[in-house]
Design a protein around this motif. Structure first.
Motif, short mmCIF file in Angstrom:
data_model
loop_
_atom_site.label_atom_id
_atom_site.label_comp_id
_atom_site.label_asym_id
_atom_site.label_seq_id
_atom_site.Cartn_x
_atom_site.Cartn_y
_atom_site.Cartn_z
N THR A 36 0.72 -1.30 0.04
CA THR A 36 -0.03 -0.05 0.03
C THR A 36 0.83 1.25 0.02
O THR A 36 1.85 1.20 0.27
CB THR A 36 -0.96 -0.03 1.36
OG1 THR A 36 -0.13 0.09 2.54
CG2 THR A 36 -1.58 -1.11 1.38
N GLY A 37 0.23 2.30 -0.21
CA GLY A 37 0.94 3.69 0.02
C GLY A 37 1.62 3.86 1.21
O GLY A 37 2.90 4.26 1.33
N GLU A 38 0.66 3.74 2.22
CA GLU A 38 1.47 3.73 3.75
C GLU A 38 2.46 2.88 3.80
O GLU A 38 3.68 3.11 4.56
CB GLU A 38 0.26 3.74 4.51
CG GLU A 38 -0.90 4.64 4.67
CD GLU A 38 -1.80 4.62 3.53
OE1 GLU A 38 -1.48 3.44 2.76
OE2 GLU A 38 -2.42 5.51 3.20
N GLU A 39 2.39 1.62 3.54
CA GLU A 39 3.47 0.64 3.39
C GLU A 39 4.83 1.08 2.97
O GLU A 39 5.88 0.86 3.34
CB GLU A 39 3.10 -0.75 3.23
CG GLU A 39 1.94 -1.25 4.11
CD GLU A 39 1.53 -2.62 3.39
OE1 GLU A 39 0.84 -3.41 4.16
OE2 GLU A 39 1.38 -2.91 2.29
N LEU A 40 4.65 1.64 1.61
CA LEU A 40 5.78 2.04 0.99
C LEU A 40 6.53 3.21 1.66
O LEU A 40 7.72 3.26 1.81
CB LEU A 40 5.53 2.55 -0.55
CG LEU A 40 5.16 1.50 -1.65
CD1 LEU A 40 4.22 2.26 -2.76
CD2 LEU A 40 6.31 0.85 -2.13
N ALA A 41 5.78 4.06 2.08
CA ALA A 41 6.27 5.41 2.94
C ALA A 41 6.78 4.78 3.78
O ALA A 41 8.09 5.51 4.44
CB ALA A 41 5.17 6.25 3.19
N GLU A 42 6.41 4.01 4.74
CA GLU A 42 6.80 3.54 5.98
C GLU A 42 8.26 3.07 5.80
O GLU A 42 9.25 3.10 6.32
CB GLU A 42 5.89 2.82 6.80
CG GLU A 42 6.59 2.25 8.14
CD GLU A 42 7.01 3.40 9.16
OE1 GLU A 42 7.90 3.05 9.88
OE2 GLU A 42 6.38 4.43 8.91
N LYS A 43 8.16 1.88 4.80
CA LYS A 43 9.53 1.17 4.19
C LYS A 43 10.74 2.16 3.76
O LYS A 43 11.88 1.76 4.40
CB LYS A 43 9.13 0.38 3.17
CG LYS A 43 10.35 -0.71 2.83
CD LYS A 43 10.03 -1.84 1.88
CE LYS A 43 10.87 -2.56 1.48
NZ LYS A 43 10.72 -3.53 0.38
N ARG A 44 10.30 2.91 3.37
CA ARG A 44 11.37 4.29 2.77
C ARG A 44 11.70 4.79 4.05
O ARG A 44 13.01 5.26 4.13
CB ARG A 44 10.82 5.05 1.80
CG ARG A 44 11.59 5.94 1.14
CD ARG A 44 11.08 6.92 0.11
NE ARG A 44 9.96 6.29 -0.90
CZ ARG A 44 8.52 6.55 -0.78
NH1 ARG A 44 8.36 7.62 -0.19
NH2 ARG A 44 7.92 5.83 -1.61
N TYR A 45 11.02 5.22 4.90
CA TYR A 45 11.27 5.79 6.17
C TYR A 45 12.49 5.13 6.80
O TYR A 45 13.52 5.42 7.49
CB TYR A 45 10.12 6.25 7.11
CG TYR A 45 10.54 6.94 8.39
CD1 TYR A 45 10.82 8.10 8.37
CD2 TYR A 45 10.88 6.18 9.64
CE1 TYR A 45 11.31 8.67 9.71
CE2 TYR A 45 11.06 6.54 10.55
CZ TYR A 45 11.28 7.92 10.75
OH TYR A 45 11.49 8.60 12.04
N GLU A 46 12.06 3.86 7.05
CA GLU A 46 12.94 2.89 7.77
C GLU A 46 14.44 2.62 7.06
O GLU A 46 15.55 2.29 7.62
CB GLU A 46 12.22 1.45 8.02
CG GLU A 46 11.15 1.63 8.98
CD GLU A 46 11.76 2.02 10.51
OE1 GLU A 46 12.67 1.72 10.71
OE2 GLU A 46 10.80 2.66 11.19
N ARG A 47 14.27 2.66 5.72
CA ARG A 47 15.55 2.49 4.81
C ARG A 47 16.50 3.52 5.23
O ARG A 47 17.60 3.28 5.50
CB ARG A 47 15.02 2.67 3.37
CG ARG A 47 16.25 2.67 2.35
CD ARG A 47 15.84 2.72 0.92
NE ARG A 47 17.12 2.48 0.03
CZ ARG A 47 17.89 3.52 -0.30
NH1 ARG A 47 17.83 4.68 0.23
NH2 ARG A 47 19.06 3.16 -1.13
N PHE A 48 16.12 4.95 5.43
CA PHE A 48 16.90 5.90 5.48
C PHE A 48 17.21 6.10 7.20
O PHE A 48 18.32 6.57 7.78
CB PHE A 48 16.42 7.30 5.36
CG PHE A 48 16.56 7.39 3.64
CD1 PHE A 48 17.83 7.83 3.14
CD2 PHE A 48 15.36 6.98 2.78
CE1 PHE A 48 18.07 7.79 1.55
CE2 PHE A 48 15.87 6.97 1.25
CZ PHE A 48 17.02 7.37 0.88
#
Length: 560
Positions: free
Chosen positions: A545-557
Motif C-alpha cells: 500500500t502507499g502507507e507501507e511504501l512510505a514507512e518502508k522508505r522511512y526505515e530505509r533511511f
C-alpha cells in the motif's frame, strides 16, 4: 479568377468595420495577425489557422468540441439557465438575450461530456463571441456543476479558456465565481481525478487567476495571450512599454507556468494520450523481453579515481538516451509553476510495459551546445521544484516514479541562492520521504552531494558500475580536508564513492555492469539489465500500500 478579383475589389472594405455588401456572408475571413483576406472554407479546413501567416483564428465553442471529440459523442450539460441581473445593469439582460440569438450559445461556456479517441471526459469550452468570454454567475455555475458532476462520476475534466476575465456587469458576484470554481476543482483534485487546462487566446483576468491555472497539466496554444492584467492595463499602470512576447504562451512556458505548447492540429492526439496515461495504474506486462539482449563484457578492476573520470566522459550515455530506450512514448512536462522551466531537469509521463509512470531526470546533454542549455546538469531551485511537482502529481495518480541522477551538484550561483536553493533541496527530501507511490532512483554518471540526494530519497537506489555518488567532488574533498585540490585521486580512494563501496555500505541496492567502452552505441545490454530490474521493482512494489511504501522508505533511511 472571378473570386480573386472579388477579393481584390473588396480588400479595402474588408479592412474596415463594415462587411462589404456584395460579398456573401461567411465567404471570407480576415486574419487579425497579417490582415490577409482568405476563404473561410480554407481557414476551417486548416483548423482555423491562417494559410498565409500561420496565425490562429479564435474557434467557436461547438467547433472546438468537434475538433477534439469523436464524432457524435458530445452530450451537453446544464443548458438553459436563466440570466440574473444582480446589479440591475442597464441593458444587460437584453444584451445577453441578443447574444443568445446571434451566436446560438446558451452562455460564454459550453459544457458536457465527449469522447476523445474513445476516452470519456467532461469538457467546458469558453467562447469569446459571448461578451468576450467573460465569467459571470452562469459561466461560473456551469463550470462548477460540470466539475462537481465529473467528480461524482470519476471523470477527467478538460477546460478550454478564452476570456477577457470577470464580467463587469455582474460586479462582486462575478468575482465570487473565481472562488467557487477553484473550490470545486479542489474537491475534484482530492478525489484523484485529472484536470487538463487548455489556454487559448486570450486567457486573462479572473479566469487566469482561478480555474485556468489550476490544471494538473496546463497546455497552451501558440502565441496565446495569457495573463492576469491585460497589456494595456500594465502599460498604463507602470508607464512603460512591455517587452516583445510578454504574456504570450511561449513566455509562460519559459517562466514555468505551462507544461507545453501544442499546435492545434496536434491537440486531439495530445489530449487522447494524456487521458490514456491517466486511466489507471495498469498491470506490469512480464512477457519476454524482445529488445536489448546484448551481453555486457566484464571490465578489468579500476581505481576509484578512474571510475570518477569514466563517469564524466563526454561520450557516455546521458539521461535522454535512457528515456528514449526505456520509455519511447515519453511526454515531457515543463515548469515549476512559480518561476521557470529548468532545462537541467527533464520530467514527464510515459508507460513502461503497460504501466503509466513518471520519469524525472537530471540532464547534461550530448555536446557543448546542449551542455550549456542544460547548465551541465546542475539544477537550479526551479528544477527541484519542477521535479517535486511531478512527483506529487505521480502520487495523486498512483504512478511509480523513476528518477535518473547525473549531476556534479546543484548549481552554485547568486541567483540560485536568491531563489532558495537550499530550501528547494530540503523540501524535496521532506516530501519524498513520505510519497505514497513507488520511487526508484538510478545514478548513471555523477551523483554529486545534496543536488543528487534531492532526487534519491527513494525505495531503492541503483548505480551503473562506473557511476559515483558522494558528499562532494574528489577535488572539493581534497581542497577542504587535505588542503590540496591536486590530491583528488587520493580523496577518491578515501571517500568510498564507487558503486561497489556504496553497495557494501547499504546505501544502494543494485549495480548494473557496463561494457568496457560505454557509449550510446553500446548501451543495449545495460538498458536490458535496467528493464528487467524495473519490472521486478514494479512487481514487488505493487504488493504494498502507499502507507507501507512510505514507512518502508522511512526505515530505509532511518537505519543509515
Amino acid at each position: 479568377m472571378k473570386l480573386q478579383m472579388l477579393i481584390k475589389k473588396n480588400k479595402e472594405k474588408l479592412s474596415g468595420i463594415n462587411h462589404p455588401k456584395d460579398v456573401p456572408d461567411g465567404l471570407l475571413r480576415k486574419c487579425r495577425k497579417c490582415k490577409s483576406v482568405v476563404l473561410a472554407k480554407n481557414v476551417k479546413e486548416a483548423n482555423y489557422i491562417c494559410p498565409k501567416c500561420g496565425g490562429y483564428f479564435r474557434v467557436h465553442a461547438k467547433r472546438r468540441i468537434e475538433m477534439i471529440g469523436d464524432e457524435g459523442t458530445f452530450v451537453p450539460w446544464f443548458e438553459g439557465m436563466a440570466v440574473e441581473d444582480v446589479l440591475e445593469f442597464p441593458g444587460y439582460v437584453e444584451k445577453v438575450e441578443e447574444l443568445r440569438k446571434k451566436t446560438g450559445l446558451d452562455e460564454a461556456v459550453t459544457c458536457g461530456t465527449v469522447e476523445i479517441d474513445g476516452h470519456q471526459a467532461a469538457v467546458a469550452v469558453m467562447d469569446g463571441r459571448f461578451l468576450m468570454g467573460s465569467m459571470g454567475k452562469i459561466v461560473g455555475e456551469k463550470i462548477t456543476r460540470t466539475v462537481e458532476r465529473a467528480t461524482e462520476e470519476s471523470l477527467p475534466v478538460i477546460i478550454f479558456s478564452c476570456s477577457g476575465g470577470a464580467r463587469m456587469q455582474e460586479g462582486i458576484v462575478s468575482l465570487m465565481q473565481m472562488a467557487k470554481t477553484s473550490a470545486a476543482l479542489k474537491k475534484h483534485h482530492e478525489s484523484g481525478n485529472l484536470y487538463i487546462s487548455v489556454l487559448t487566446d486570450p486567457t486573462t483576468g479572473g479566469v487566469t487567476a482561478s480555474f485556468a491555472m489550476l490544471g494538473d497539466i496546463i497546455l497552451a496554444e501558440p502565441k496565446a495571450l495569457i495573463g492576469f492584467a491585460g497589456p494595456r492595463v500594465i502599460e498604463q499602470t507602470i508607464g512603460e512599454k512591455l517587452p516583445k512576447g510578454f504574456q504570450r504562451a511561449e513566455y509562460l512556458l519559459e517562466h514555468g507556468f505551462v507544461d507545453g505548447i501544442v499546435e492545434r492540429q496536434n491537440l486531439k492526439a495530445t489530449l487522447a494520450k494524456l487521458l490514456a496515461l491517466h486511466q489507471g495504474t495498469g498491470t506490469i506486462a512480464t512477457g519476454e523481453l524482445a529488445v536489448f539482449q546484448n551481453p555486457v563484457t566484464v571490465q578489468k578492476e579500476l581505481t576509484p579515481w578512474e571510475r570518477v573520470q569514466i563517469s564524466r566522459k563526454k561520450d557516455r550515455p546521458v539521461a535522454e538516451d535512457y528515456i528514449t530506450a526505456l520509455f519511447p512514448d515519453f511526454m515531457e512536462l515543463h515548469g515549476d509553476r512559480s518561476f521557470g522551466d529548468d532545462h537541467a531537469i527533464i520530467g514527464g509521463v510515459a508507460t513502461f510495459h503497460g504501466v503509466p509512470v513518471t520519469v524525472i531526470a537530471q540532464a547534461k546533454g550530448h555536446d557543448t551546445r546542449e551542455n550549456i542549455h542544460r547548465n551541465f546538469g546542475m539544477p537550479n531551485p526551479e528544477g527541484y521544484r519542477k521535479a517535486l511537482r511531478l512527483m506529487q502529481q505521480a502520487e495523486k495518480f498512483h504512478r511509480p516514479v523513476f528518477c535518473i541522477v547525473d549531476t556534479p551538484g546543484a548549481f552554485c550561483g547568486i541567483e540560485a541562492e536568491q531563489r532558495g536553493q537550499g530550501e528547494a533541496i530540503a523540501r524535496n527530501l521532506f516530501e519524498m520521504s513520505s510519497l505514497k507511490t513507488p520511487v526508484v532512483t538510478m545514478v548513471i554518471g555523477e551523483g554529486g552531494s545534496g543536488g543528487a540526494l534531492a532526487m534519491a530519497v527513494s525505495d531503492e537506489v541503483w548505480m551503473l558500475e562506473n557511476s559515483v555518488y558522494s558528499i562532494l567532488s574528489p577535488e572539493g574533498y581534497a581542497s577542504i580536508l587535505l588542503k590540496d585540490g591536486k590530491l583528488a585521486a587520493k580523496s577518491a580512494n578515501m571517500m568510498k564513492m564507487t558503486s561497489k563501496d556504496l553497495l557494501e555500505l547499504n546505501v544502494i541496492e543494485q549495480i548494473f555492469e557496463e561494457p568496457e567502452k560505454y557509449t550510446k552505441s553500446s548501451m543495449a545490454g545495460v538498458v536490458h539489465q535496467i528493464e528487467k530490474a524495473l519490472i521486478d521493482f514494479l512487481e514487488k512494489s505493487s504488493a504494498l500500500t502507499g502507507e507501507e511504501l512510505a514507512e518502508k522508505r522511512y526505515e530505509r533511511f532511518r537505519n543509515m
